[in-house]
Write a protein that holds these residues in place. Sequence first.
Motif, PDB file in Angstrom:
ATOM      1  N   ASP A   1      49.927  47.090  38.684  1.00  0.00           N
ATOM      2  CA  ASP A   1      50.856  46.794  37.154  1.00  0.00           C
ATOM      3  C   ASP A   1      51.638  45.364  36.969  1.00  0.00           C
ATOM      4  OD1 ASP A   1      52.856  47.851  34.727  1.00  0.00           O
ATOM      5  OD2 ASP A   1      54.063  47.425  36.283  1.00  0.00           O
ATOM      6  N   LEU A   2      51.877  44.886  38.514  1.00  0.00           N
ATOM      7  CA  LEU A   2      52.311  43.515  38.248  1.00  0.00           C
ATOM      8  C   LEU A   2      51.527  42.859  37.575  1.00  0.00           C
ATOM      9  CD1 LEU A   2      54.504  41.994  39.586  1.00  0.00           C
ATOM     10  CD2 LEU A   2      53.023  41.724  42.060  1.00  0.00           C
ATOM     11  N   TYR A   3      50.087  42.632  38.416  1.00  0.00           N
ATOM     12  CA  TYR A   3      49.119  41.513  38.066  1.00  0.00           C
ATOM     13  C   TYR A   3      48.958  41.750  36.864  1.00  0.00           C
ATOM     14  CZ  TYR A   3      49.017  39.232  43.174  1.00  0.00           C
ATOM     15  OH  TYR A   3      49.238  39.375  44.017  1.00  0.00           O
ATOM     16  N   SER A   4      49.027  42.507  36.248  1.00  0.00           N
ATOM     17  CA  SER A   4      48.368  42.978  35.425  1.00  0.00           C
ATOM     18  C   SER A   4      49.631  42.589  34.216  1.00  0.00           C
ATOM     19  CB  SER A   4      48.120  45.041  34.495  1.00  0.00           C
ATOM     20  OG  SER A   4      49.434  45.208  34.703  1.00  0.00           O
ATOM     21  N   LYS A   5      50.408  42.679  34.199  1.00  0.00           N
ATOM     22  CA  LYS A   5      51.682  41.989  33.389  1.00  0.00           C
ATOM     23  C   LYS A   5      52.035  40.985  33.210  1.00  0.00           C
ATOM     24  CE  LYS A   5      54.415  46.238  33.460  1.00  0.00           C
ATOM     25  NZ  LYS A   5      55.722  47.143  33.271  1.00  0.00           N
ATOM     26  N   CYS A   6      51.704  40.036  34.535  1.00  0.00           N
ATOM     27  CA  CYS A   6      52.638  38.648  35.444  1.00  0.00           C
ATOM     28  C   CYS A   6      51.824  37.713  35.240  1.00  0.00           C
ATOM     29  CB  CYS A   6      53.066  38.997  36.541  1.00  0.00           C
ATOM     30  SG  CYS A   6      54.647  39.529  35.979  1.00  0.00           S
ATOM     31  N   SER A   7      50.004  37.914  35.676  1.00  0.00           N
ATOM     32  CA  SER A   7      49.201  37.202  36.163  1.00  0.00           C
ATOM     33  C   SER A   7      47.829  36.656  34.459  1.00  0.00           C
ATOM     34  CB  SER A   7      48.669  38.400  36.987  1.00  0.00           C
ATOM     35  OG  SER A   7      47.156  36.769  37.406  1.00  0.00           O
ATOM     36  N   PRO A   8      47.783  35.617  34.440  1.00  0.00           N
ATOM     37  CA  PRO A   8      46.532  35.201  33.053  1.00  0.00           C
ATOM     38  C   PRO A   8      45.604  35.485  33.461  1.00  0.00           C
ATOM     39  CG  PRO A   8      47.416  33.516  34.450  1.00  0.00           C
ATOM     40  CD  PRO A   8      48.537  34.086  35.191  1.00  0.00           C
ATOM     41  N   GLN A   9      45.204  36.518  34.776  1.00  0.00           N
ATOM     42  CA  GLN A   9      43.692  35.913  35.255  1.00  0.00           C
ATOM     43  C   GLN A   9      43.646  38.394  35.879  1.00  0.00           C
ATOM     44  OE1 GLN A   9      41.699  34.181  35.682  1.00  0.00           O
ATOM     45  NE2 GLN A   9      42.888  32.176  35.193  1.00  0.00           N
ATOM     46  N   LEU A  10      42.841  38.555  34.777  1.00  0.00           N
ATOM     47  CA  LEU A  10      42.455  39.910  34.678  1.00  0.00           C
ATOM     48  C   LEU A  10      42.153  40.139  36.222  1.00  0.00           C
ATOM     49  CD1 LEU A  10      41.266  41.495  31.197  1.00  0.00           C
ATOM     50  CD2 LEU A  10      42.858  42.174  32.643  1.00  0.00           C
ATOM     51  N   GLU A  11      41.385  39.545  37.294  1.00  0.00           N
ATOM     52  CA  GLU A  11      40.412  39.828  38.679  1.00  0.00           C
ATOM     53  C   GLU A  11      41.884  40.617  39.121  1.00  0.00           C
ATOM     54  OE1 GLU A  11      39.734  36.886  36.410  1.00  0.00           O
ATOM     55  OE2 GLU A  11      37.837  37.383  35.270  1.00  0.00           O
ATOM     56  N   ASP A  12      42.704  39.158  39.403  1.00  0.00           N
ATOM     57  CA  ASP A  12      44.206  39.749  39.984  1.00  0.00           C
ATOM     58  C   ASP A  12      43.876  41.644  39.983  1.00  0.00           C
ATOM     59  OD1 ASP A  12      44.207  37.315  41.289  1.00  0.00           O
ATOM     60  OD2 ASP A  12      46.045  36.502  39.658  1.00  0.00           O
ATOM     61  N   ALA A  13      44.472  41.811  39.138  1.00  0.00           N
ATOM     62  CA  ALA A  13      44.738  43.128  38.608  1.00  0.00           C
ATOM     63  C   ALA A  13      43.887  44.466  39.107  1.00  0.00           C
ATOM     64  CB  ALA A  13      45.341  43.961  36.879  1.00  0.00           C
ATOM     65  N   MET A  14      42.505  44.149  39.045  1.00  0.00           N
ATOM     66  CA  MET A  14      41.176  44.752  38.981  1.00  0.00           C
ATOM     67  C   MET A  14      41.338  44.684  39.979  1.00  0.00           C
ATOM     68  SD  MET A  14      38.777  43.400  35.843  1.00  0.00           S
ATOM     69  CE  MET A  14      37.781  44.636  36.131  1.00  0.00           C
ATOM     70  N   ASN A  15      41.362  43.650  41.210  1.00  0.00           N
ATOM     71  CA  ASN A  15      40.944  43.463  42.813  1.00  0.00           C
ATOM     72  C   ASN A  15      41.780  43.812  42.880  1.00  0.00           C
ATOM     73  OD1 ASN A  15      38.615  42.126  42.727  1.00  0.00           O
ATOM     74  ND2 ASN A  15      40.384  39.540  42.805  1.00  0.00           N
ATOM     75  N   ALA A  16      43.477  43.637  43.226  1.00  0.00           N
ATOM     76  CA  ALA A  16      44.346  45.135  43.486  1.00  0.00           C
ATOM     77  C   ALA A  16      43.785  46.494  43.545  1.00  0.00           C
ATOM     78  CB  ALA A  16      45.748  45.414  42.880  1.00  0.00           C
ATOM     79  N   PHE A  17      43.420  47.205  42.232  1.00  0.00           N
ATOM     80  CA  PHE A  17      43.066  47.738  41.597  1.00  0.00           C
ATOM     81  C   PHE A  17      42.016  48.986  43.094  1.00  0.00           C
ATOM     82  CE2 PHE A  17      40.146  51.332  40.063  1.00  0.00           C
ATOM     83  CZ  PHE A  17      41.129  52.053  39.202  1.00  0.00           C
ATOM     84  N   GLU A  18      40.662  47.498  43.613  1.00  0.00           N
ATOM     85  CA  GLU A  18      40.082  47.568  44.184  1.00  0.00           C
ATOM     86  C   GLU A  18      40.673  48.239  46.034  1.00  0.00           C
ATOM     87  OE1 GLU A  18      36.717  48.711  43.483  1.00  0.00           O
ATOM     88  OE2 GLU A  18      36.863  48.034  41.411  1.00  0.00           O
ATOM     89  N   GLU A  19      41.259  47.735  46.686  1.00  0.00           N
ATOM     90  CA  GLU A  19      41.886  48.106  47.168  1.00  0.00           C
ATOM     91  C   GLU A  19      42.851  49.555  47.389  1.00  0.00           C
ATOM     92  OE1 GLU A  19      42.105  46.094  49.629  1.00  0.00           O
ATOM     93  OE2 GLU A  19      40.700  44.399  48.908  1.00  0.00           O
ATOM     94  N   ILE A  20      42.727  50.173  46.182  1.00  0.00           N
ATOM     95  CA  ILE A  20      43.534  51.479  45.991  1.00  0.00           C
ATOM     96  C   ILE A  20      42.336  52.821  47.279  1.00  0.00           C
ATOM     97  CG2 ILE A  20      44.500  53.587  45.246  1.00  0.00           C
ATOM     98  CD1 ILE A  20      45.301  51.424  43.171  1.00  0.00           C
ATOM     99  N   SER A  21      42.708  53.480  47.765  1.00  0.00           N
ATOM    100  CA  SER A  21      41.225  53.557  48.609  1.00  0.00           C
ATOM    101  C   SER A  21      41.425  55.143  47.283  1.00  0.00           C
ATOM    102  CB  SER A  21      42.122  54.518  49.683  1.00  0.00           C
ATOM    103  OG  SER A  21      43.952  55.491  49.719  1.00  0.00           O
ATOM    104  N   SER A  22      42.357  55.876  47.011  1.00  0.00           N
ATOM    105  CA  SER A  22      42.107  56.869  46.586  1.00  0.00           C
ATOM    106  C   SER A  22      43.216  56.977  44.803  1.00  0.00           C
ATOM    107  CB  SER A  22      42.787  58.149  47.115  1.00  0.00           C
ATOM    108  OG  SER A  22      41.957  58.581  47.813  1.00  0.00           O
ATOM    109  N   PRO A  23      42.559  56.102  44.328  1.00  0.00           N
ATOM    110  CA  PRO A  23      43.330  56.077  42.385  1.00  0.00           C
ATOM    111  C   PRO A  23      43.316  57.439  41.914  1.00  0.00           C
ATOM    112  CG  PRO A  23      41.403  54.667  42.971  1.00  0.00           C
ATOM    113  CD  PRO A  23      41.096  55.355  44.106  1.00  0.00           C
ATOM    114  N   ASN A  24      44.899  57.130  41.050  1.00  0.00           N
ATOM    115  CA  ASN A  24      45.095  58.455  40.583  1.00  0.00           C
ATOM    116  C   ASN A  24      45.451  58.093  39.139  1.00  0.00           C
ATOM    117  OD1 ASN A  24      47.235  57.024  40.576  1.00  0.00           O
ATOM    118  ND2 ASN A  24      48.748  58.392  42.109  1.00  0.00           N
ATOM    119  N   VAL A  25      45.722  59.113  38.454  1.00  0.00           N
ATOM    120  CA  VAL A  25      46.089  58.975  36.733  1.00  0.00           C
ATOM    121  C   VAL A  25      46.637  58.098  36.596  1.00  0.00           C
ATOM    122  CG1 VAL A  25      47.908  60.526  36.908  1.00  0.00           C
ATOM    123  CG2 VAL A  25      46.610  59.699  34.656  1.00  0.00           C
TER     124      VAL A  25
END
Length: 600
Positions: free
Chosen positions: A196-220
């Motif tokens: 949520d932080l990177y999707s709101k504050c970072s101009p690079q979408l890759e930051d949010a996507m990389n953070a998502f990949e780090e989550i072991s069991s993504p929920n809704v």
Amino acid sequence: MLDDACLVFELMTDRDTVSWTTMISALVQAEDWNKTVGLYIAMLRDRVFPNEFTFSKLLTACCNLDSRLGELVHAHVILLGIELNLAVKTALVNMYSKCSNMINAMKTLHLTSDFDTLLWTAIISGYARAGDCSRAVASFQEMQTSAAFPPNSFTYSSLLNASSLSTLPELGKVFHCLVVKAGIEHDVSVGNAIVDLYSKCSPQLEDAMNAFEEISSPNVVSWTALISGLVRHGEDSAAMAVLTEMQAAGVKPNSFTLSTILTDLSSVEGAAHAQKLHAVALKTNLDTRDNTVGNSLVAAYGKLGRPIDAGKVFDDVSHRDVYTYTSLAKGLNQAGLHGQVLSLIRPMRAELTSIDGFSIASFLSAAAGLCAAKCGRQLHCYSLKSGLSVSISVLNALVDMYSKCGCIAEARAIFASIQQPTVVSWNGLMSGLASNGCFANALSTFEDMIMAGVLPDSVTFLIALYACSHGGLLDLGMDYFNSMEEQFGLVPGEDHYVCLVDMLGRAGRLEAAAETIETMVHQPGALIYKTLLGCCRLHGNVAMGEWAASQAMELDPLDSAVYVLLAGMYDDAGRVEFGEEIRKMMRERGATKSPGRSWM
């Protein structure tokens, strides 16, 4: 098995504190807050005294109800002499934090010397929820220095959420580093906050996507945070692809997931995406019976120019609220269906107990679009009687309505009553003055706005350039245009260039106008060539007019205004046969001219 538990409880003849507390706990777990409070009242009537466990559960219910109820329960804790142990203190602090009463939360925090991680996390979470990042960070520092309590995943989640709302996005990276050092970046709650932080504050979408990949069991929530970031960056198609991937992973989207995408749809494929999301809502039983999805669908269809679809969804929503009506009103206004907007007032008042300021603003906008001053005055009276006339959105809408109805004195009076005018307020008054021919007053208002310390936006300069163009103030208009980027950091858009060309053309500087078009940063559209063509007709420059007309026809061959202007220019120049030839070409190409009409 709550129903069975309630039945057994009712059959008990000798109910003690434990049995009452057990039932209160069950109702809290079921999130039935009103029944929880009702059961507590029945407990007191039965002369059974609550203990610290009772209050810990009861205060959880108060978090989701009126804050005054929480204060009353706190008073009961004091009156009954309940020991303020760590559990009760944490429940009280958590209740005050969630009720946005941080003053009482801090007072309660320091009533005793007992502290732990959960207690500090409740304080940090409260400040984060209130958007007070500095105090959240200060509490975190005090937590670490006072007794060195180790922060947990919820502590870091709250700090990351606070960082995403602050004006210092770099602070979020600091907490991200601390999360990595603590080795909890794979935790789902922490991971969600980072996405949520990177999707709101970072101009690079890759930051949010990389953070998502780090989550072991993504929920809704994880998927929704990623989708929200994609939509916020204008990547509608990518967001739809992630939604498909989410469903393939076995995670069902909830109402917030769908409404997040619907709210920010902006691409040219937006209408098609909205229909797909509508289908998903129906298939997953999150259809229009859910107000969140229903309201978002109404708003999305309206924003995307589909007022009929918005109306159909509106009719299907079983429990319409003020947001449902306001969303439909905005969509109909955008489509120019102002009469239909005003027809919503009667059923809305019949179905709902109240109308808020945003609804009034939408209805006033419709009255402005119809130049219906009588209806606008009635809405003004209603806003005064209902106490909504202090709302800045209503006041701005009143300025706009009176201006468009030609009532400049009333518009000025409304503007003068605004305690702290925003840029929208100033723009509304400027636009009203300019559209009613008071060009000097409009520009004087612009200067007053600058002196008041309100920064102009692109709309402000559009109005100022319009006033200069129609007021014959070429030099001043050029100064305003040049100051946009030099003084205020605003990049001129195509509309600003259209005003500049119109201003130069009206002043007879047609060569400078043509040079502006050829050197402008944006790709010229048909409108700017059409503007130049109108100026060429005004000054009788047939050669340049023919060039402008050919460019406009190439971009939009069905725009009837180009043919009418070109034919009129030939007629004015005495070349009637060429004018007739253009009208014949217009008929052959199927470019039809709508008859003019006026509401005034």
